[in-house]
Design a protein around this motif. Structure first.
Motif, PDB file in Angstrom:
ATOM      1  N   SER A  11      15.807 -23.755   3.426  1.00  0.00           N
ATOM      2  CA  SER A  11      16.436 -24.281   2.208  1.00  0.00           C
ATOM      3  C   SER A  11      17.389 -23.257   1.599  1.00  0.00           C
ATOM      4  O   SER A  11      18.457 -23.617   1.079  1.00  0.00           O
ATOM      5  N   LEU A  12      17.016 -21.963   1.690  1.00  0.00           N
ATOM      6  CA  LEU A  12      17.897 -20.930   1.172  1.00  0.00           C
ATOM      7  C   LEU A  12      19.134 -20.778   2.060  1.00  0.00           C
ATOM      8  O   LEU A  12      20.243 -20.533   1.557  1.00  0.00           O
ATOM      9  N   HIS A  14      20.518 -23.181   3.772  1.00  0.00           N
ATOM     10  CA  HIS A  14      21.363 -24.336   3.464  1.00  0.00           C
ATOM     11  C   HIS A  14      22.105 -24.136   2.146  1.00  0.00           C
ATOM     12  O   HIS A  14      23.310 -24.421   2.043  1.00  0.00           O
ATOM     13  N   GLN A  15      21.400 -23.640   1.136  1.00  0.00           N
ATOM     14  CA  GLN A  15      22.020 -23.434  -0.171  1.00  0.00           C
ATOM     15  C   GLN A  15      23.109 -22.362  -0.097  1.00  0.00           C
ATOM     16  O   GLN A  15      24.162 -22.494  -0.724  1.00  0.00           O
ATOM     17  N   ALA A  16      22.857 -21.306   0.690  1.00  0.00           N
ATOM     18  CA  ALA A  16      23.860 -20.262   0.852  1.00  0.00           C
ATOM     19  C   ALA A  16      25.110 -20.812   1.524  1.00  0.00           C
ATOM     20  O   ALA A  16      26.237 -20.462   1.157  1.00  0.00           O
ATOM     21  N   ASN A  17      24.902 -21.694   2.505  1.00  0.00           N
ATOM     22  CA  ASN A  17      26.055 -22.339   3.156  1.00  0.00           C
ATOM     23  C   ASN A  17      26.849 -23.187   2.168  1.00  0.00           C
ATOM     24  O   ASN A  17      28.083 -23.167   2.140  1.00  0.00           O
ATOM     25  N   MET A  18      26.118 -23.933   1.355  1.00  0.00           N
ATOM     26  CA  MET A  18      26.764 -24.845   0.409  1.00  0.00           C
ATOM     27  C   MET A  18      27.571 -24.089  -0.640  1.00  0.00           C
ATOM     28  O   MET A  18      28.620 -24.572  -1.104  1.00  0.00           O
ATOM     29  N   ASN A  19      27.102 -22.917  -1.017  1.00  0.00           N
ATOM     30  CA  ASN A  19      27.771 -22.156  -2.077  1.00  0.00           C
ATOM     31  C   ASN A  19      28.845 -21.202  -1.556  1.00  0.00           C
ATOM     32  O   ASN A  19      29.415 -20.437  -2.325  1.00  0.00           O
ATOM     33  N   GLY A  26      24.942 -18.674   4.938  1.00  0.00           N
ATOM     34  CA  GLY A  26      23.532 -18.681   5.329  1.00  0.00           C
ATOM     35  C   GLY A  26      23.353 -18.517   6.823  1.00  0.00           C
ATOM     36  O   GLY A  26      22.460 -17.789   7.285  1.00  0.00           O
ATOM     37  N   ARG A  66      18.053 -14.718  -0.874  1.00  0.00           N
ATOM     38  CA  ARG A  66      17.832 -15.416  -2.144  1.00  0.00           C
ATOM     39  C   ARG A  66      19.033 -15.226  -3.083  1.00  0.00           C
ATOM     40  O   ARG A  66      19.436 -16.156  -3.790  1.00  0.00           O
ATOM     41  N   ALA A  69      22.004 -17.214  -1.670  1.00  0.00           N
ATOM     42  CA  ALA A  69      21.891 -18.652  -1.934  1.00  0.00           C
ATOM     43  C   ALA A  69      22.316 -18.994  -3.358  1.00  0.00           C
ATOM     44  O   ALA A  69      22.849 -20.088  -3.618  1.00  0.00           O
ATOM     45  N   ARG A  70      22.113 -18.070  -4.292  1.00  0.00           N
ATOM     46  CA  ARG A  70      22.459 -18.332  -5.696  1.00  0.00           C
ATOM     47  C   ARG A  70      23.877 -17.904  -6.034  1.00  0.00           C
ATOM     48  O   ARG A  70      24.394 -18.259  -7.083  1.00  0.00           O
TER      49      ARG A  70
END
Length: 261
Positions: A11-12, A14-19, A26, A66, A69-70
């Protein structure tokens, strides 16, 4: 034992990729993580130590992930009307990355230094050759030291170099040559009495040595010093005199001080 490499939090990732601008931040972190783990698996250390280091890599890079991702860059935060000051983790990411690389490179250097063989014979031969090639130098001292390491090679070199240096028959080097020819000079060779993936313990002359694959932690260093061991930079090993040597204690270091070797 089988080394377990835990996957980074999907999930982290994926979030890193999205951001990220390119959508691969990610994935790049996963590739880097797996690469570092593969390097550890190739090191000549025990499986237990490999597992310990791999777990440390997981913890350190998970913490970095982490923040990745943020993290939202200013290029993304601006159009989306985000507050870049709250979402910018770049300084923390750079700090964690720098600290990790420094930590990992330190471990790798320890492994390489710990697994290098102590080639005293080769070192002496190189010094003798160098001194012989320079008119202002004299290879006599290194040649004499070679007699304790490789007696046959000492005799060979002495006879080949005698016409050039014309050592007198009453000189120490000539007496050493005669004693060598008569078999009266005993070569001093290291004798390994214990070895595993963490350390090699051996005796040479009137001393005993412990050469660790990786630098031991402070707690083990304190234990070594309390038992009369000291660091010998020439041998790249911990040293003590034979009358202080406790072979059973040395053989139990990996088990007794498992956290610190």
């Amino acid at each position: 034992m089988e080394i377990v490499i835990r996957p980074l939090d999907a999930s982290l990732v994926h979030q890193a990729n999205m951001n990220s601008m390119g959508g691969k931040r990610g994935d790049l972190s996963v590739t880097s993580y797996e690469s570092y783990c593969d390097r550890v698996l190739s090191w000549p250390i025990s499986d237990e130590k490999k597992q310990k280091i791999v777990d440390q890599i997981y913890q350190k890079l998970s913490e970095q992930l982490r923040h990745e991702a943020r993290h939202v860059s200013w290029a993304v935060a601006g159009p989306a009307k985000y507050d870049p000051r709250k979402l910018d983790h770049s300084d923390t990411i750079l700090r964690l990355s720098s600290e990790f690389v420094e930590w990992f490179n330190g471990l790798e250097k320890q492994v390489k230094a710990g697994t290098q063989q102590d080639d005293k014979r080769g070192r002496l031969l190189r010094l003798i050759e160098f001194a012989d090639s320079r008119p202002e130098l004299d290879p006599t001292g290194e040649l004499a030291e070679l007699s304790m390491v490789d007696n046959a090679k000492f005799i060979e070199l002495f006879e080949a170099m005698l016409p050039k240096y014309k050592w007198r028959k009453n000189s120490n080097i000539y007496k050493l040559y005669l004693a060598s020819k008569e078999g009266k000079v005993k070569e001093i060779k290291p004798e390994v009495f214990f070895e595993n993936a963490d350390l090699t313990a051996f005796t040479e002359g009137d001393r005993a040595y412990i050469r660790f694959t990786m630098k031991p932690a402070r707690q083990l260093i304190v234990a070594l010093k309390s038992r009369g061991w000291w660091w010998n930079s020439g041998k790249r090993a911990w040293s003590t005199y034979l009358d202080r040597l406790d072979k059973e204690w040395v053989a139990g270091i990996s088990e007794r001080y498992a956290k610190y070797v």
